[in-house]
Design a protein around this motif. Structure first.
Motif, PDB file in Angstrom:
ATOM      1  N   UNK A 247      -2.022  -1.809   2.496  1.00 46.14           N
ATOM      2  CA  UNK A 247      -1.176  -0.853   1.904  1.00 46.14           C
ATOM      3  C   UNK A 247       0.071  -0.469   2.515  1.00 46.14           C
ATOM      4  N   UNK A 248       0.477  -1.524   3.372  1.00 45.95           N
ATOM      5  CA  UNK A 248       1.706  -0.967   4.323  1.00 45.95           C
ATOM      6  C   UNK A 248       2.942  -1.440   3.678  1.00 45.95           C
ATOM      7  N   UNK A 249       3.217  -2.267   2.637  1.00 47.26           N
ATOM      8  CA  UNK A 249       4.450  -2.596   2.036  1.00 47.26           C
ATOM      9  C   UNK A 249       4.751  -1.540   1.032  1.00 47.26           C
TER      10      UNK A 249
ATOM     11  N   UNK B 157       0.387 -11.136  -5.335  1.00 46.07           N
ATOM     12  CA  UNK B 157       1.113 -10.369  -4.256  1.00 46.07           C
ATOM     13  C   UNK B 157       2.105  -9.407  -4.971  1.00 46.07           C
ATOM     14  N   UNK B 158       2.748 -10.178  -5.916  1.00 43.11           N
ATOM     15  CA  UNK B 158       3.947  -8.788  -6.670  1.00 43.11           C
ATOM     16  C   UNK B 158       3.145  -7.469  -7.064  1.00 43.11           C
ATOM     17  N   UNK B 159       2.117  -7.971  -7.673  1.00 48.08           N
ATOM     18  CA  UNK B 159       1.233  -6.840  -8.240  1.00 48.08           C
ATOM     19  C   UNK B 159       0.642  -5.697  -7.385  1.00 48.08           C
ATOM     20  N   UNK B 160       0.557  -6.022  -6.129  1.00 43.02           N
ATOM     21  CA  UNK B 160      -0.035  -5.393  -5.124  1.00 43.02           C
ATOM     22  C   UNK B 160       1.345  -4.545  -4.161  1.00 43.02           C
ATOM     23  N   UNK B 161       2.347  -5.024  -4.581  1.00 44.30           N
ATOM     24  CA  UNK B 161       3.577  -4.265  -3.824  1.00 44.30           C
ATOM     25  C   UNK B 161       4.534  -3.298  -4.677  1.00 44.30           C
ATOM     26  N   UNK B 162       4.189  -2.016  -4.617  1.00 44.46           N
ATOM     27  CA  UNK B 162       5.109  -1.239  -5.729  1.00 44.46           C
ATOM     28  C   UNK B 162       6.500  -1.597  -5.540  1.00 44.46           C
TER      29      UNK B 162
ATOM     30  N   UNK C 198      -5.162  -8.411   9.224  1.00 42.42           N
ATOM     31  CA  UNK C 198      -5.282  -7.723   7.575  1.00 42.42           C
ATOM     32  C   UNK C 198      -4.030  -7.781   7.098  1.00 42.42           C
ATOM     33  N   UNK C 199      -4.005  -8.566   5.584  1.00 41.11           N
ATOM     34  CA  UNK C 199      -2.489  -8.832   5.185  1.00 41.11           C
ATOM     35  C   UNK C 199      -2.119  -7.409   4.806  1.00 41.11           C
ATOM     36  N   UNK C 200      -0.779  -7.267   4.897  1.00 38.38           N
ATOM     37  CA  UNK C 200      -0.250  -5.893   4.642  1.00 38.38           C
ATOM     38  C   UNK C 200      -0.488  -5.604   3.124  1.00 38.38           C
TER      39      UNK C 200
END
Length: 87
Positions: free
Chosen positions: A23-25, A48-53, A17-19
């Motif tokens: 929600x792990x990053x 990708x950038x939008x999914x990583x706070x 499962x992609x991180x």
């Protein structure tokens, strides 16, 4: 590397499962992308950038998929600037 090792690696990547989906990053993240990347399109990097706070996307014009090899001095400077910007 033997073929069986590649097969195991690819099987693991396919099954994982992609991180960003789990929600792990949570750490601030610098994403480096070459504007001439023929492997990974920009829309994937933006998603990708939008999914990583706290993620920042740095685009290198005229650079392909191997950003670290194609412009190592710029990458080093941008990495230092990014790290220095963190509290």
């Amino acid at each position: 590397m033997p073929a069986h090792a590649w097969k195991l690696i690819l099987d693991g990547l396919r099954a994982a499962t992609p991180p960003t989906e789990s929600g792990t990053i949570l750490a601030p993240t610098l994403i480096l992308w070459g504007a001439h990347d023929g492997v990974l399109p920009r829309r994937h990097q933006e998603a990708l950038a939008a999914r990583i706070p706290g993620a920042a996307l740095k685009v290198y014009p005229g650079v392909g998929h191997l950003v670290l090899w194609e412009c190592p001095d710029e990458v080093a400077a941008d990495a230092i600037a990014f790290l220095n910007s963190l509290d």
